[in-house]
Design a protein around this motif. Structure first.
Motif, PDB file in Angstrom:
ATOM      1  N   SER A 186      -2.503  33.414  21.306  1.00 29.10           N
ATOM      2  CA  SER A 186      -2.292  31.860  21.025  1.00 29.10           C
ATOM      3  C   SER A 186      -1.374  32.354  21.428  1.00 29.10           C
ATOM      4  O   SER A 186      -1.265  30.891  22.018  1.00 29.10           O
ATOM      5  CB  SER A 186      -2.698  32.078  19.368  1.00 29.10           C
ATOM      6  OG  SER A 186      -4.445  33.034  19.047  1.00 29.10           O
ATOM      7  N   GLY A 187      -0.009  32.183  20.381  1.00 32.45           N
ATOM      8  CA  GLY A 187       1.264  31.930  20.504  1.00 32.45           C
ATOM      9  C   GLY A 187       1.613  32.704  22.079  1.00 32.45           C
ATOM     10  O   GLY A 187       2.705  31.773  22.435  1.00 32.45           O
ATOM     11  N   GLY A 188       1.092  33.904  22.259  1.00 33.23           N
ATOM     12  CA  GLY A 188       2.045  34.237  22.795  1.00 33.23           C
ATOM     13  C   GLY A 188       3.089  34.991  23.244  1.00 33.23           C
ATOM     14  O   GLY A 188       4.190  35.394  24.310  1.00 33.23           O
ATOM     15  N   THR A 189       4.106  35.624  21.398  1.00 37.76           N
ATOM     16  CA  THR A 189       4.638  36.083  21.612  1.00 37.76           C
ATOM     17  C   THR A 189       4.665  37.397  21.448  1.00 37.76           C
ATOM     18  O   THR A 189       5.346  38.129  21.339  1.00 37.76           O
ATOM     19  CB  THR A 189       6.129  35.477  20.274  1.00 37.76           C
ATOM     20  OG1 THR A 189       5.229  35.567  19.206  1.00 37.76           O
ATOM     21  CG2 THR A 189       6.052  33.390  21.112  1.00 37.76           C
ATOM     22  N   GLY A 223       5.108  40.270   9.599  1.00 40.94           N
ATOM     23  CA  GLY A 223       5.812  40.343   8.572  1.00 40.94           C
ATOM     24  C   GLY A 223       7.333  39.824   9.146  1.00 40.94           C
ATOM     25  O   GLY A 223       7.636  39.648  10.552  1.00 40.94           O
ATOM     26  N   THR A 228       1.871  31.531  16.990  1.00 38.40           N
ATOM     27  CA  THR A 228       0.744  30.942  15.085  1.00 38.40           C
ATOM     28  C   THR A 228       0.359  31.870  14.199  1.00 38.40           C
ATOM     29  O   THR A 228       0.580  33.275  14.659  1.00 38.40           O
ATOM     30  CB  THR A 228      -0.421  30.557  16.451  1.00 38.40           C
ATOM     31  OG1 THR A 228      -0.872  31.934  16.962  1.00 38.40           O
ATOM     32  CG2 THR A 228      -0.384  30.056  18.081  1.00 38.40           C
ATOM     33  N   SER A 281       9.906  34.191  14.970  1.00 34.83           N
ATOM     34  CA  SER A 281       9.170  33.608  15.658  1.00 34.83           C
ATOM     35  C   SER A 281       9.137  33.081  15.341  1.00 34.83           C
ATOM     36  O   SER A 281       7.937  32.223  15.607  1.00 34.83           O
ATOM     37  CB  SER A 281       8.171  34.274  16.241  1.00 34.83           C
ATOM     38  OG  SER A 281       7.984  35.358  16.081  1.00 34.83           O
ATOM     39  N   GLU A 319       6.404  45.956  11.942  1.00 37.83           N
ATOM     40  CA  GLU A 319       5.269  44.534  11.886  1.00 37.83           C
ATOM     41  C   GLU A 319       5.029  43.967  13.806  1.00 37.83           C
ATOM     42  O   GLU A 319       3.942  43.059  14.154  1.00 37.83           O
ATOM     43  CB  GLU A 319       6.918  42.956  12.232  1.00 37.83           C
ATOM     44  CG  GLU A 319       7.706  43.439  11.626  1.00 37.83           C
ATOM     45  CD  GLU A 319       8.364  42.521  10.611  1.00 37.83           C
ATOM     46  OE1 GLU A 319       9.313  41.878   9.842  1.00 37.83           O
ATOM     47  OE2 GLU A 319       8.770  41.870  12.356  1.00 37.83           O
ATOM     48  N   ALA A 375      -7.448  38.267  23.779  1.00 36.26           N
ATOM     49  CA  ALA A 375      -7.333  36.922  22.892  1.00 36.26           C
ATOM     50  C   ALA A 375      -5.484  36.592  22.752  1.00 36.26           C
ATOM     51  O   ALA A 375      -4.725  37.679  23.328  1.00 36.26           O
ATOM     52  CB  ALA A 375      -7.849  37.159  20.892  1.00 36.26           C
TER      53      ALA A 375
HETATM   54  C1  LIG Z   1      11.817  36.261  19.007  1.00 30.39           C
HETATM   55  C2  LIG Z   1      10.757  37.053  18.734  1.00 30.39           C
HETATM   56  C3  LIG Z   1      10.905  37.414  17.331  1.00 30.39           C
HETATM   57  C4  LIG Z   1       9.674  38.462  16.356  1.00 30.39           C
HETATM   58  N1  LIG Z   1      10.124  38.345  15.332  1.00 30.39           N
HETATM   59  C5  LIG Z   1       8.850  38.897  14.985  1.00 30.39           C
HETATM   60  C6  LIG Z   1       9.205  39.808  13.150  1.00 30.39           C
HETATM   61  O1  LIG Z   1      10.332  39.109  12.288  1.00 30.39           O
HETATM   62  N2  LIG Z   1       7.880  39.641  12.757  1.00 30.39           N
HETATM   63  C7  LIG Z   1       6.761  39.935  13.314  1.00 30.39           C
HETATM   64  O2  LIG Z   1       5.858  40.329  12.764  1.00 30.39           O
HETATM   65  N3  LIG Z   1       6.776  39.885  15.086  1.00 30.39           N
HETATM   66  C8  LIG Z   1       7.589  39.621  15.387  1.00 30.39           C
HETATM   67  N4  LIG Z   1       7.618  38.839  16.698  1.00 30.39           N
HETATM   68  C9  LIG Z   1       6.063  39.133  17.784  1.00 30.39           C
HETATM   69  C10 LIG Z   1       5.313  37.599  17.355  1.00 30.39           C
HETATM   70  O3  LIG Z   1       5.844  36.685  17.764  1.00 30.39           O
HETATM   71  C11 LIG Z   1       4.097  37.907  16.073  1.00 30.39           C
HETATM   72  O4  LIG Z   1       3.906  39.442  15.685  1.00 30.39           O
HETATM   73  C12 LIG Z   1       3.743  37.061  16.336  1.00 30.39           C
HETATM   74  O5  LIG Z   1       2.759  36.512  14.972  1.00 30.39           O
HETATM   75  C13 LIG Z   1       2.385  36.906  17.265  1.00 30.39           C
HETATM   76  O6  LIG Z   1       1.961  36.216  17.111  1.00 30.39           O
HETATM   77  P1  LIG Z   1       1.513  34.553  18.699  1.00 30.39           P
HETATM   78  O7  LIG Z   1       0.951  33.745  17.754  1.00 30.39           O
HETATM   79  O8  LIG Z   1       2.592  34.982  19.920  1.00 30.39           O
HETATM   80  O9  LIG Z   1       0.196  35.882  18.982  1.00 30.39           O
HETATM   81  P2  LIG Z   1      -0.226  36.437  20.281  1.00 30.39           P
HETATM   82  O10 LIG Z   1       1.412  36.721  21.293  1.00 30.39           O
HETATM   83  O11 LIG Z   1      -1.095  35.570  21.102  1.00 30.39           O
HETATM   84  O12 LIG Z   1      -1.270  37.089  20.072  1.00 30.39           O
HETATM   85  C14 LIG Z   1      -0.442  39.048  18.963  1.00 30.39           C
HETATM   86  C15 LIG Z   1      -1.658  39.666  19.416  1.00 30.39           C
HETATM   87  O13 LIG Z   1      -3.322  39.451  18.275  1.00 30.39           O
HETATM   88  C16 LIG Z   1      -4.171  38.959  19.187  1.00 30.39           C
HETATM   89  N5  LIG Z   1      -4.925  37.750  19.210  1.00 30.39           N
HETATM   90  C17 LIG Z   1      -4.310  36.297  19.538  1.00 30.39           C
HETATM   91  N6  LIG Z   1      -5.015  35.628  18.311  1.00 30.39           N
HETATM   92  C18 LIG Z   1      -6.635  36.070  17.900  1.00 30.39           C
HETATM   93  C19 LIG Z   1      -7.427  36.351  17.819  1.00 30.39           C
HETATM   94  N7  LIG Z   1      -8.129  34.133  17.337  1.00 30.39           N
HETATM   95  N8  LIG Z   1      -8.335  36.304  17.968  1.00 30.39           N
HETATM   96  C20 LIG Z   1      -7.887  38.274  17.896  1.00 30.39           C
HETATM   97  N9  LIG Z   1      -6.719  38.451  18.346  1.00 30.39           N
HETATM   98  C21 LIG Z   1      -6.137  37.203  18.314  1.00 30.39           C
HETATM   99  C22 LIG Z   1      -3.391  38.714  20.581  1.00 30.39           C
HETATM  100  O14 LIG Z   1      -4.418  39.601  21.088  1.00 30.39           O
HETATM  101  C23 LIG Z   1      -2.276  39.674  20.760  1.00 30.39           C
HETATM  102  O15 LIG Z   1      -2.763  41.396  20.664  1.00 30.39           O
HETATM  103  C24 LIG Z   1       8.797  38.187  17.544  1.00 30.39           C
HETATM  104  C25 LIG Z   1       8.689  37.931  18.625  1.00 30.39           C
HETATM  105  C26 LIG Z   1       9.439  37.233  19.210  1.00 30.39           C
HETATM  106  C27 LIG Z   1       9.801  37.232  20.748  1.00 30.39           C
END
Ligand SMILES: Cc1cc2nc3c(=O)[nH]c(=O)nc-3n(C[C@H](O)[C@H](O)[C@H](O)COP(=O)(O)OP(=O)(O)OC[C@H]3O[C@@H](n4cnc5c(N)ncnc54)[C@H](O)[C@@H]3O)c2cc1C
Length: 552
Positions: free
Chosen positions: A74-77, A150, A140, A135, A495, A72
């Motif tokens: 979602s935002g890919g971050t 967190g 997402t 982020s 986190e 999966a």
């Molecule tokens: C500049 C920067 C700052 C950040 N700061 C923080 C911070 O302060 N705190 C923090 O916690 N994180 C931080 N992060 C990491 C990340 O951004 C977060 O954890 C964020 O919540 C991930 O969301 P995403 O939508 O990008 O998830 P994704 O990267 O798309 O996915 C994250 C994980 O969730 C899984 N996933 C996604 N969608 C689903 C779904 N529908 N069902 C099951 N599994 C799923 C994916 O397989 C992956 O393992 C940071 C990243 C960056 C680049």
């Protein structure tokens, strides 16, 4: 059957889109980690029916295509490589983007909704989902749930796990289930079911019951953790509540696919202000932290002199994020501090934020904090920024310098591999110089910034990672830092989660017995290992090493 034919057959069963072209696969081969993996297909599913079809198809075809899996995204971050893999990537952000319902107390939302689109809707109700990460503009809510994200407000409110009330999840049998806290009676009914769902409830309950004390004792002794599977939060003998959502939160899509989320919301704080403390020495940091925590700040963040210097050095880069006008404003605001700093660069800058219903109430709390910390005055300077606007310059440094590090700085790239460690705050005065010594030993250009109140630090070296000599540093440096964190009873991730980068260190953190229990969890939910392999308990450092990023 060829792989192309197999995907053509799958595409025929879907309402959403399936891509196998090189450009799309390349686009999905990266997240915000230092890793890259090329998928074989990318799917944008229209709805849960598409997802069910995909899971059932993969389960059947796994016999003929053993490497077939579903990851999966979602935002890919993700910074741990959670959202990349070598088979099918499912992008939730295109069609799973509905906000079904928002009230002042709760919200029901699909996982592909970006937090930046969600927050305005909750604010309309005077509410907030407070575990948003730094982020927040990029990620997402699905990724937040799956990483158990967190952020700056987690000190006061806790992480995402505290706000998930109910989930819909597609399990490995290809069916969608509602998951929420159950009473003992409801649990017994579930366990009596002669189907896959009933089997999951029964096996997880038996696993927890038969290892109850071991599991409860395994809970990391820190205020924030995103490692392993949080089994200790699932079943409590005293309350007799069984809450499977707690196992799905933070599981990085390794146990199933989240299709719907119900969040609990809290009232949004109306005003906030910050006390900034410039510490010349960190000898008393542990006591300062305790004194600050006693005042229950809304957030308590900090960054070191390297972050400060980097902020000054890379001042120019900020304009991309805050514009030239913002730059000029920031420059003017920083000037007095820059002059003040000529009296000696502080070792650590602490941002202690308070919130309240009126500006007066906030100013009072900020001032009271200042008074309480005055005894440290001979080695500290203070600035009372009793409104959000006045404190903005420091929050920009704290938030943007981290964001900035993601972008290429000259010939160097961010290498998040010790990016999220947690050490109980009372050990920070000893820990911080020790970790800095390791960074210096490996000649890492790295800042230390993070969530002081939780002892959660983001250390993200800038490296020429495509050079073998630099890559060779990763494993030994990681071992030294991780060993140090564990020697203080810390956690390897507060986190950002385990993913590919930390999964292979889980055994070092939890020991073989608990690791064995985690593996059983994975096996109960996903016996064919179709969901996000190479992550968490299935991670393998050799595989990870082969996927360190080469293309930028
Ligand atoms: C500049 C920067 C700052 C950040 N700061 C923080 C911070 O302060 N705190 C923090 O916690 N994180 C931080 N992060 C990491 C990340 O951004 C977060 O954890 C964020 O919540 C991930 O969301 P995403 O939508 O990008 O998830 P994704 O990267 O798309 O996915 C994250 C994980 O969730 C899984 N996933 C996604 N969608 C689903 C779904 N529908 N069902 C099951 N599994 C799923 C994916 O397989 C992956 O393992 C940071 C990243 C960056 C680049």
């Amino acid at each position: 059957m060829s792989t192309e034919d197999m995907y053509a057959e799958l595409a025929g069963q879907l309402d959403g889109e399936l891509y196998i072209d090189d450009a799309t696969r390349e686009q999905y081969s990266h997240d915000a980690s230092m890793l890259e993996v090329l998928p074989t297909a990318v799917i944008m599913p229209k709805d849960s029916n598409d997802l069910k079809s995909i899971v059932k198809f993969v389960t059947r075809q796994k016999l003929f295509f053993p490497d077939l899996s579903i990851t999966a995204r979602s935002g890919g971050t993700c910074m741990s490589g959670g959202s990349i893999n070598d088979s099918i990537i499912i992008d939730f952000s295109k069609y799973f983007s509905s906000i079904h319902e928002v009230t002042p107390k709760m919200a029901r939302v699909q996982p592909g909704v970006f937090y930046k689109d969600f927050e305005p809707k909750t604010l309309e109700q005077g509410a907030i989902m407070p575990s948003y990460p730094a982020s927040r503009d990029l990620c997402t809510v699905g990724g937040m749930v799956s990483n158990n994200a967190g952020g700056e407000k987690s000190l006061q409110y806790g992480k995402t796990e505290k706000f998930v009330q109910e989930l819909r999840v597609i399990f490995a049998d290809g069916n969608e289930y509602v998951i929420k806290p159950l009473s003992r009676e409801q649990l017994d009914d579930k366990m009596a079911q002669a189907d896959f769902e009933g089997e999951i409830y029964k096996k997880i309950f038996d696993l927890i019951e038969s290892n109850y004390d071991t599991i409860k004792a395994a809970k990391p002794n820190v205020s924030k953790d995103s490692t392993g599977y949080h089994l200790w939060n699932v079943w409590d003998r005293e309350t007799e509540v069984f809450d499977l959502t707690q196992l799905i939160v933070g599981s990085q899509g390794t146990l199933g696919l989240v299709t719907d989320i119900t969040f609990r919301l809290v009232p949004a704080p109306k005003h906030s202000g910050t006390l900034v403390m410039f510490l010349r020495k960190t000898d008393n940091l542990g006591e300062v932290i305790n004194d600050v925590l006693a005042h229950k700040p809304a957030t308590f963040e900090g960054f070191d002199n390297y972050t400060l210097m980097l902020s000054f050095k890379l001042f120019f880069y900020f304009h991309k994020n805050i514009g030239w006008l913002g730059m000029m404003k920031l420059g003017l605001q920083l000037l007095p501090d820059a002059l003040m700093l000529t009296r000696g660069i502080p070792k650590m800058i602490l941002l202690i934020e308070f919130s309240g219903d009126t500006t007066e109430a906030v100013a009072e709390k900020v001032h009271a904090m200042h008074e309480a910390l005055k005894p440290y005055g001979h080695e500290a300077l203070f600035e009372e920024d009793e409104t959000e606007e006045k404190a903005q310059k420091f929050w920009i440094m704290r938030r943007e310098s981290f964001n900035l590090l993601r972008k290429k700085v000259k010939d160097k790239h961010t290498a998040p591999f010790i990016d999220d460690l947690v050490v109980p705050p009372e050990h920070l005065p000893q820990f911080l110089p020790e970790v800095r010594a390791i960074l210096n030993k490996y000649k890492f250009l790295a800042t230390i910034a993070g969530h002081m109140g939780d002892g959660n630090f983001h250390i993200i070296p800038l490296m020429e990672i495509e050079k073998q000599s630099e890559r060779d540093k990763l494993e030994p440096a990681m071992k030294e830092v991780n060993d140090l964190v564990l020697s203080y009873g810390g956690s390897l991730s507060g986190e950002h989660n385990d993913g590919m980068i930390r999964g292979s260190w889980l055994e070092a953190m939890y020991g073989p017995e608990v690791m064995g229990i985690f593996k059983q969890v994975k096996n109960i939910f996903d016996p064919q290992n179709i969901f996000n392999p190479h992550k968490k308990t299935d991670a393998n450092w050799d595989y990870t090493k082969k996927h360190i990023r080469q293309h930028f």
